[in-house]
Design a protein around this motif. Structure first.
Motif, PDB file in Angstrom:
ATOM      1  N   ILE A 132     -37.919-103.583 129.636  1.00  0.00           N
ATOM      2  CA  ILE A 132     -36.997-103.487 128.492  1.00  0.00           C
ATOM      3  C   ILE A 132     -36.765-102.032 128.112  1.00  0.00           C
ATOM      4  O   ILE A 132     -35.612-101.601 127.928  1.00  0.00           O
ATOM      5  CB  ILE A 132     -37.566-104.275 127.288  1.00  0.00           C
ATOM      6  N   LEU A 133     -37.836-101.258 128.007  1.00  0.00           N
ATOM      7  CA  LEU A 133     -37.694 -99.852 127.614  1.00  0.00           C
ATOM      8  C   LEU A 133     -36.943 -99.061 128.670  1.00  0.00           C
ATOM      9  O   LEU A 133     -36.173 -98.146 128.341  1.00  0.00           O
ATOM     10  CB  LEU A 133     -39.079 -99.243 127.370  1.00  0.00           C
ATOM     11  N   ARG A 134     -37.157 -99.409 129.935  1.00  0.00           N
ATOM     12  CA  ARG A 134     -36.419 -98.714 130.995  1.00  0.00           C
ATOM     13  C   ARG A 134     -34.933 -99.046 130.906  1.00  0.00           C
ATOM     14  O   ARG A 134     -34.083 -98.171 131.063  1.00  0.00           O
ATOM     15  CB  ARG A 134     -36.969 -99.130 132.363  1.00  0.00           C
ATOM     16  N   GLU A 135     -34.602-100.309 130.633  1.00  0.00           N
ATOM     17  CA  GLU A 135     -33.193-100.690 130.501  1.00  0.00           C
ATOM     18  C   GLU A 135     -32.551 -99.988 129.304  1.00  0.00           C
ATOM     19  O   GLU A 135     -31.394 -99.564 129.373  1.00  0.00           O
ATOM     20  CB  GLU A 135     -33.069-102.209 130.340  1.00  0.00           C
ATOM     21  N   VAL A 136     -33.314 -99.848 128.229  1.00  0.00           N
ATOM     22  CA  VAL A 136     -32.795 -99.131 127.058  1.00  0.00           C
ATOM     23  C   VAL A 136     -32.505 -97.683 127.423  1.00  0.00           C
ATOM     24  O   VAL A 136     -31.460 -97.125 127.060  1.00  0.00           O
ATOM     25  CB  VAL A 136     -33.799 -99.208 125.890  1.00  0.00           C
ATOM     26  N   GLU A 137     -33.421 -97.051 128.159  1.00  0.00           N
ATOM     27  CA  GLU A 137     -33.229 -95.666 128.559  1.00  0.00           C
ATOM     28  C   GLU A 137     -32.047 -95.527 129.516  1.00  0.00           C
ATOM     29  O   GLU A 137     -31.236 -94.596 129.395  1.00  0.00           O
ATOM     30  CB  GLU A 137     -34.505 -95.132 129.215  1.00  0.00           C
ATOM     31  N   LEU A 138     -31.918 -96.464 130.455  1.00  0.00           N
ATOM     32  CA  LEU A 138     -30.775 -96.430 131.380  1.00  0.00           C
ATOM     33  C   LEU A 138     -29.458 -96.583 130.626  1.00  0.00           C
ATOM     34  O   LEU A 138     -28.478 -95.900 130.920  1.00  0.00           O
ATOM     35  CB  LEU A 138     -30.905 -97.546 132.423  1.00  0.00           C
ATOM     36  N   THR A 139     -29.455 -97.489 129.651  1.00  0.00           N
ATOM     37  CA  THR A 139     -28.246 -97.693 128.856  1.00  0.00           C
ATOM     38  C   THR A 139     -27.890 -96.416 128.098  1.00  0.00           C
ATOM     39  O   THR A 139     -26.725 -96.004 128.054  1.00  0.00           O
ATOM     40  CB  THR A 139     -28.452 -98.855 127.857  1.00  0.00           C
TER      41      THR A 139
END
Length: 297
Positions: free
Chosen positions: A71-78
């Motif tokens: 989840i945190l990686r997806e937030v950072e990618l976004t």
């Protein structure tokens, strides 16, 4: 659950200590402790075993850590992708690579990114192919560069970036003067410093030898391009690497590299990434630089 709680939780899980997480995050320890207690109360289960070894994840904690990291990686990618739609590319790209590829392009890649993508921060992590795939699936790296690896995991996509010929590596007195190449059967008569059996490069060498009716006997096995070169330099034997991994030493005159022939051995340099997390726009820009560097080698 909210992102703040997940960030605190993953920091404690990674560092196995509230005190270390506090120093890392710049957040007071009691605030982190309260956040984790609130998370455990909401989920109705313990996330950590608190003992003399520090904060150890329970089975439930391990499950949450895996999901929270994604989840945190997806937030950072976004965040990175939205910023990239602006006037410039910006963000962090975490790149995994096998030792020989890092030796071949790592320094040049960092320098090119600083020149061409000044607001992008590349992070390079070295590891073996199996480790890199594990890190990909855990969301710890964005993509990886590997030698001769064909993923069996259906969650992984692989793309060939380049094909390299393998070279025999030695000191100036290791090969006949004036030789343009070295036959595989002649190379096998030397004390050899080679990757271990788990390395795809070694598999190619063994297969080529078997096809020529020969067997491979390594005097020393190392899975580090840097250590292999050091051992060759001290006279412990001859090694095998792609030319790009020894270009600097050859230019300096400290090592000699001759292409292996009869038969030649080719290895694919591949890009691998998780199917559900393909490279972002920022990552794609870094991959374009990687392609340029490989084409120059």
């Amino acid at each position: 659950m909210d992102l703040r709680q997940l960030r605190y939780f993953t920091a404690v899980a990674d560092l196995q200590s509230i005190a270390q997480a506090s120093a890392h995050l710049g957040v007071a320890g009691p605030a982190i402790s309260r956040s984790i207690s609130s998370l455990e109360a909401e989920l109705k289960c313990l996330l950590f075993d608190r003992d003399g070894r520090g904060m150890q994840l329970t089975a439930a904690g391990k499950m949450l850590h895996n999901k929270a990291s994604q989840i945190l990686r997806e937030v950072e990618l976004t965040r990175q992708e939205v910023m990239a739609e602006g006037a410039h590319l910006e963000g962090v790209v975490t790149i995994g690579g096998t030792p020989s590829i890092i030796a071949m392009i790592g320094r040049t890649l960092i320098n090119r990114c600083r020149e061409q993508l000044p607001r992008v921060r590349p992070r390079i992590t070295e590891g073996y192919s199996a480790h890199l795939v594990t890190w990909l699936l855990a969301g710890n790296i964005d993509f990886a560069l590997v030698n001769g690896y064909q993923p069996a995991n259906p969650r992984i996509t692989s793309e060939c970036l380049a094909t390299e010929r393998l070279f025999a590596i030695g000191r100036s007195d290791s090969f006949d003067s004036g030789s343009k190449s070295v036959a595989l059967n002649a190379l096998l008569q030397n004390d050899l410093i080679l990757p271990s059996a788990r390395n795809p490069m070694r598999g190619l060498i063994d297969a080529a030898a078997a096809g020529a009716g020969e067997t491979v006997s390594a005097a020393i096995e190392v899975d580090s391009a840097g250590l292999l070169k050091e051992l060759v330099l001290q006279g412990s034997g001859c090694g095998v690497l792609p030319f790009g991994a020894v270009r600097q030493e050859v230019d300096e005159g400290s090592l000699v590299a001759l292409p292996i022939g009869e038969p030649e051995i080719l290895i694919e340099l591949g890009l691998v990434y998780a199917n559900d997390s393909p490279p972002s726009r920022v990552g794609a820009s870094v991959i374009a630089i990687i392609n340029d560097v490989l084409n120059e080698n």
